[in-house]
Scaffold this motif. Structure first.
Motif, PDB file in Angstrom:
ATOM      1  N   ALA A   1      -4.643   2.701 -10.358  1.00  0.00           N
ATOM      2  CA  ALA A   1      -4.282   1.986 -11.598  1.00  0.00           C
ATOM      3  C   ALA A   1      -2.844   2.303 -12.005  1.00  0.00           C
ATOM      4  O   ALA A   1      -2.075   1.406 -12.369  1.00  0.00           O
ATOM      5  CB  ALA A   1      -5.243   2.368 -12.718  1.00  0.00           C
ATOM      6  N   VAL A   2      -2.487   3.569 -11.931  1.00  0.00           N
ATOM      7  CA  VAL A   2      -1.157   4.022 -12.350  1.00  0.00           C
ATOM      8  C   VAL A   2      -0.082   3.452 -11.426  1.00  0.00           C
ATOM      9  O   VAL A   2       0.963   2.967 -11.873  1.00  0.00           O
ATOM     10  CB  VAL A   2      -1.127   5.573 -12.380  1.00  0.00           C
ATOM     11  N   ALA A   3      -0.347   3.482 -10.113  1.00  0.00           N
ATOM     12  CA  ALA A   3       0.623   2.934  -9.152  1.00  0.00           C
ATOM     13  C   ALA A   3       0.772   1.428  -9.360  1.00  0.00           C
ATOM     14  O   ALA A   3       1.885   0.903  -9.381  1.00  0.00           O
ATOM     15  CB  ALA A   3       0.181   3.250  -7.727  1.00  0.00           C
ATOM     16  N   SER A   4      -0.339   0.722  -9.546  1.00  0.00           N
ATOM     17  CA  SER A   4      -0.279  -0.737  -9.649  1.00  0.00           C
ATOM     18  C   SER A   4       0.387  -1.181 -10.949  1.00  0.00           C
ATOM     19  O   SER A   4       0.992  -2.246 -10.992  1.00  0.00           O
ATOM     20  CB  SER A   4      -1.684  -1.335  -9.537  1.00  0.00           C
ATOM     21  N   ALA A   5       0.286  -0.369 -12.003  1.00  0.00           N
ATOM     22  CA  ALA A   5       0.899  -0.751 -13.287  1.00  0.00           C
ATOM     23  C   ALA A   5       2.310  -0.178 -13.426  1.00  0.00           C
ATOM     24  O   ALA A   5       2.902  -0.255 -14.497  1.00  0.00           O
ATOM     25  CB  ALA A   5       0.024  -0.283 -14.445  1.00  0.00           C
ATOM     26  N   ASP A   6       2.828   0.369 -12.341  1.00  0.00           N
ATOM     27  CA  ASP A   6       4.208   0.843 -12.297  1.00  0.00           C
ATOM     28  C   ASP A   6       4.510   1.906 -13.355  1.00  0.00           C
ATOM     29  O   ASP A   6       5.590   1.926 -13.947  1.00  0.00           O
ATOM     30  CB  ASP A   6       5.181  -0.343 -12.443  1.00  0.00           C
TER      31      ASP A   6
ATOM     32  N   TYR B   1       2.172   0.275  -3.264  1.00  0.00           N
ATOM     33  CA  TYR B   1       2.803  -0.420  -4.392  1.00  0.00           C
ATOM     34  C   TYR B   1       4.309  -0.182  -4.480  1.00  0.00           C
ATOM     35  O   TYR B   1       5.017  -0.945  -5.119  1.00  0.00           O
ATOM     36  CB  TYR B   1       2.144   0.014  -5.705  1.00  0.00           C
ATOM     37  N   HIS B   2       4.777   0.907  -3.884  1.00  0.00           N
ATOM     38  CA  HIS B   2       6.171   1.297  -4.057  1.00  0.00           C
ATOM     39  C   HIS B   2       6.840   1.502  -2.699  1.00  0.00           C
ATOM     40  O   HIS B   2       6.204   1.982  -1.761  1.00  0.00           O
ATOM     41  CB  HIS B   2       6.267   2.606  -4.841  1.00  0.00           C
ATOM     42  N   PRO B   3       8.142   1.211  -2.606  1.00  0.00           N
ATOM     43  CA  PRO B   3       8.863   1.471  -1.355  1.00  0.00           C
ATOM     44  C   PRO B   3       8.923   2.968  -1.047  1.00  0.00           C
ATOM     45  O   PRO B   3       8.811   3.801  -1.951  1.00  0.00           O
ATOM     46  CB  PRO B   3      10.261   0.918  -1.620  1.00  0.00           C
ATOM     47  N   THR B   4       9.132   3.306   0.226  1.00  0.00           N
ATOM     48  CA  THR B   4       9.150   4.724   0.611  1.00  0.00           C
ATOM     49  C   THR B   4      10.343   5.479   0.027  1.00  0.00           C
ATOM     50  O   THR B   4      10.309   6.694  -0.054  1.00  0.00           O
ATOM     51  CB  THR B   4       9.188   4.895   2.150  1.00  0.00           C
ATOM     52  N   ASP B   5      11.385   4.751  -0.416  1.00  0.00           N
ATOM     53  CA  ASP B   5      12.521   5.476  -1.004  1.00  0.00           C
ATOM     54  C   ASP B   5      12.384   5.659  -2.518  1.00  0.00           C
ATOM     55  O   ASP B   5      13.351   6.042  -3.190  1.00  0.00           O
ATOM     56  CB  ASP B   5      13.844   4.797  -0.641  1.00  0.00           C
ATOM     57  N   THR B   6      11.198   5.426  -3.067  1.00  0.00           N
ATOM     58  CA  THR B   6      10.942   5.710  -4.488  1.00  0.00           C
ATOM     59  C   THR B   6      11.200   7.189  -4.762  1.00  0.00           C
ATOM     60  O   THR B   6      10.664   8.053  -4.060  1.00  0.00           O
ATOM     61  CB  THR B   6       9.474   5.362  -4.820  1.00  0.00           C
ATOM     62  N   PRO B   7      12.007   7.504  -5.774  1.00  0.00           N
ATOM     63  CA  PRO B   7      12.334   8.912  -6.033  1.00  0.00           C
ATOM     64  C   PRO B   7      11.112   9.754  -6.386  1.00  0.00           C
ATOM     65  O   PRO B   7      10.220   9.286  -7.096  1.00  0.00           O
ATOM     66  CB  PRO B   7      13.281   8.851  -7.237  1.00  0.00           C
TER      67      PRO B   7
ATOM     68  N   ILE C   1       4.002  -3.990 -20.642  1.00  0.00           N
ATOM     69  CA  ILE C   1       3.269  -2.999 -21.446  1.00  0.00           C
ATOM     70  C   ILE C   1       1.781  -3.341 -21.469  1.00  0.00           C
ATOM     71  O   ILE C   1       0.924  -2.478 -21.277  1.00  0.00           O
ATOM     72  CB  ILE C   1       3.837  -2.937 -22.888  1.00  0.00           C
ATOM     73  N   ARG C   2       1.494  -4.617 -21.654  1.00  0.00           N
ATOM     74  CA  ARG C   2       0.103  -5.095 -21.704  1.00  0.00           C
ATOM     75  C   ARG C   2      -0.615  -4.746 -20.395  1.00  0.00           C
ATOM     76  O   ARG C   2      -1.752  -4.295 -20.385  1.00  0.00           O
ATOM     77  CB  ARG C   2       0.115  -6.613 -21.905  1.00  0.00           C
ATOM     78  N   GLN C   3       0.075  -4.970 -19.279  1.00  0.00           N
ATOM     79  CA  GLN C   3      -0.491  -4.656 -17.964  1.00  0.00           C
ATOM     80  C   GLN C   3      -0.806  -3.161 -17.839  1.00  0.00           C
ATOM     81  O   GLN C   3      -1.806  -2.776 -17.253  1.00  0.00           O
ATOM     82  CB  GLN C   3       0.547  -5.003 -16.904  1.00  0.00           C
ATOM     83  N   ARG C   4       0.098  -2.347 -18.355  1.00  0.00           N
ATOM     84  CA  ARG C   4      -0.114  -0.892 -18.291  1.00  0.00           C
ATOM     85  C   ARG C   4      -1.311  -0.478 -19.139  1.00  0.00           C
ATOM     86  O   ARG C   4      -2.117   0.363 -18.729  1.00  0.00           O
ATOM     87  CB  ARG C   4       1.148  -0.159 -18.763  1.00  0.00           C
ATOM     88  N   LEU C   5      -1.433  -1.070 -20.318  1.00  0.00           N
ATOM     89  CA  LEU C   5      -2.573  -0.749 -21.185  1.00  0.00           C
ATOM     90  C   LEU C   5      -3.876  -1.126 -20.488  1.00  0.00           C
ATOM     91  O   LEU C   5      -4.856  -0.377 -20.512  1.00  0.00           O
ATOM     92  CB  LEU C   5      -2.438  -1.511 -22.510  1.00  0.00           C
ATOM     93  N   GLU C   6      -3.874  -2.276 -19.873  1.00  0.00           N
ATOM     94  CA  GLU C   6      -5.053  -2.762 -19.137  1.00  0.00           C
ATOM     95  C   GLU C   6      -5.421  -1.770 -18.022  1.00  0.00           C
ATOM     96  O   GLU C   6      -6.579  -1.402 -17.861  1.00  0.00           O
ATOM     97  CB  GLU C   6      -4.708  -4.142 -18.550  1.00  0.00           C
ATOM     98  N   ALA C   7      -4.419  -1.329 -17.262  1.00  0.00           N
ATOM     99  CA  ALA C   7      -4.668  -0.386 -16.154  1.00  0.00           C
ATOM    100  C   ALA C   7      -5.219   0.931 -16.679  1.00  0.00           C
ATOM    101  O   ALA C   7      -6.171   1.494 -16.127  1.00  0.00           O
ATOM    102  CB  ALA C   7      -3.364  -0.148 -15.380  1.00  0.00           C
ATOM    103  N   VAL C   8      -4.637   1.415 -17.754  1.00  0.00           N
ATOM    104  CA  VAL C   8      -5.032   2.710 -18.328  1.00  0.00           C
ATOM    105  C   VAL C   8      -6.450   2.633 -18.892  1.00  0.00           C
ATOM    106  O   VAL C   8      -7.275   3.527 -18.672  1.00  0.00           O
ATOM    107  CB  VAL C   8      -4.000   3.123 -19.413  1.00  0.00           C
ATOM    108  N   ALA C   9      -6.756   1.549 -19.583  1.00  0.00           N
ATOM    109  CA  ALA C   9      -8.109   1.383 -20.145  1.00  0.00           C
ATOM    110  C   ALA C   9      -9.128   1.257 -19.020  1.00  0.00           C
ATOM    111  O   ALA C   9     -10.189   1.886 -19.057  1.00  0.00           O
ATOM    112  CB  ALA C   9      -8.149   0.151 -21.049  1.00  0.00           C
ATOM    113  N   SER C  10      -8.804   0.481 -17.998  1.00  0.00           N
ATOM    114  CA  SER C  10      -9.778   0.244 -16.923  1.00  0.00           C
ATOM    115  C   SER C  10     -10.006   1.499 -16.085  1.00  0.00           C
ATOM    116  O   SER C  10     -11.087   1.687 -15.527  1.00  0.00           O
ATOM    117  CB  SER C  10      -9.323  -0.910 -16.030  1.00  0.00           C
ATOM    118  N   ALA C  11      -9.015   2.371 -15.976  1.00  0.00           N
ATOM    119  CA  ALA C  11      -9.173   3.593 -15.173  1.00  0.00           C
ATOM    120  C   ALA C  11      -9.641   4.767 -16.033  1.00  0.00           C
ATOM    121  O   ALA C  11      -9.643   5.906 -15.573  1.00  0.00           O
ATOM    122  CB  ALA C  11      -7.862   3.926 -14.471  1.00  0.00           C
TER     123      ALA C  11
END
Lengths: 237, 237
Positions: A144-149, A176-182, B138-148
């Motif tokens: 969820a965290v990776a997909s919501a950036d 969800y993220h490129p390999t060069d993500t910090p 922001i809405r997408q993040r809230l959705e991800a956080v609530a669902s997880a």
């Protein structure tokens, strides 16, 4: 209460004051040693690792018999620390007991400061330890965290026996993220052994990571400057 | 650097030391007033709200001309504070400038301590202000956080002009959580005006919430005891 390695060894005046006013100090022996300047003339009950329930019970029993007790936790007692267990046990053992939770600087914020400013946008704090939470639940949260950036801060990322969780985490984030993500790796923050590595998602697994480490994985806005790991807030400059 | 309302007014020895060693203090005027004991005999540049870029530029310019500058931020400068902007601007204006970020206690942790222990399991910190981040993100993040089933800490939940975001947040969380999910509302934490309300998801919108407030929404494990908002870690008692 703001003390200890594996997280933030930042002491705060409020925690120091609370400890100074106590009669009895209870804590994991390594953390109690870190505040020995405050222990002079006080009774201390220092116990070994993974004895959290026992330690909390002892603290509450002493408080029930009239002592002012300081229960020591590392970083922020409210983040994977002793505050929750103390409140939960006190509710069973002594529901009228007076309790004050003194906040501290948790490893996420202490490590972030040493890396630059990776937490300027929304972030999540997740422990990879599946001792108390099923791995499937943790995996879902990482997804969820990776997909919501969201920027992700990982506590307890790897132990000698537990290595698979960090590998799986990297697999999830790479979807969800490129390999060069910090990525920032902070070990033993605010102690003499403090060690910071700025790397990226593709190289994370090659780095030294242990139970004193927090790992911060950036989001798609994050960037690695020469000296810093930064997630810009989005101001127009 | 660990100072100010709207978040944690916990001062730390390290931040106080850094400020004491500076020649020039730069900050939002309300925060500078809070540390006036440290300002004696120093030059202070205090500017109004929403002048963050200007304030950072001034701080960097003074540092370039040889002064030791303390740039004051509220709570933790690394969480919606000044650290990111300072690093970003310094990279453009003075890439060799020496910078130290001093961590502080952010409002999430300060408020959690006053409520009990709502952050004992994994949590996310999200700002509802869509000034710098599009609301859809922001809405997408809230959705991800609530669902997880992550505990959610909401910064900048509502202002006089911006009320719809908190309403929409409640709608999102109610899709995943029952209306009696515990919610903590902490306003002006660690200031004389501090105000804590423990309520639930169904009653959140009826409460006083403003720009000095952080809102903590529990997960399915969270519980409201008589005096406390607790997310148990999962120990067997």
């Amino acid at each position: 209460m703001g003390i200890g390695p594996g997280g933030a060894a930042e002491r705060t005046p409020r925690a120091d004051r609370a400890i100074a006013q106590s009669d009895v100090i209870v804590g994991y022996s390594r953390y109690v040693r870190l505040i020995k300047d405050l222990c002079v003339g006080k009774e201390t009950l220092a116990t070994g690792m993974t004895r959290e329930v026992e330690r909390c019970r002892a603290a509450i029993e002493r408080a029930q018999s009239g002592s002012i007790v300081a229960l020591i936790s590392s970083g922020d007692p409210g983040v994977y620390g002793m505050a929750g267990l103390a409140i939960e046990l006190a509710e069973q053992m002594a529901p009228e007991l007076e309790i004050e939770v003194v906040p501290g600087i948790t490893a996420a914020n202490a490590a972030a400061a040493r890396m630059g400013a990776p937490l300027m946008l929304d972030y999540a704090v997740i422990s990879l330890s599946d001792l108390l939470v099923p791995w499937e639940m943790i995996r879902q949260r990482l997804e969820a965290v990776a997909s919501a950036d969201l920027v992700a801060v990982l506590y307890n990322p790897r132990s000698r026996k537990r290595v698979r969780q960090l590998e799986e985490t990297v697999e999830i984030f790479q979807r969800y993220h490129p390999t060069d993500t910090p990525v920032g790796i902070g070990t033993a923050i605010s102690t003499p052994d403090e060690h910071i590595v700025l790397t990226n998602l593709g190289s994370l697994l090659a780095q030294e990571v242990n139970m004193k480490t927090v790992v911060i994985i950036g989001n798609t806005q994050s960037t690695k400057l020469k000296r810093w790991f930064l997630t810009p807030r989005g101001y127009t400059l």
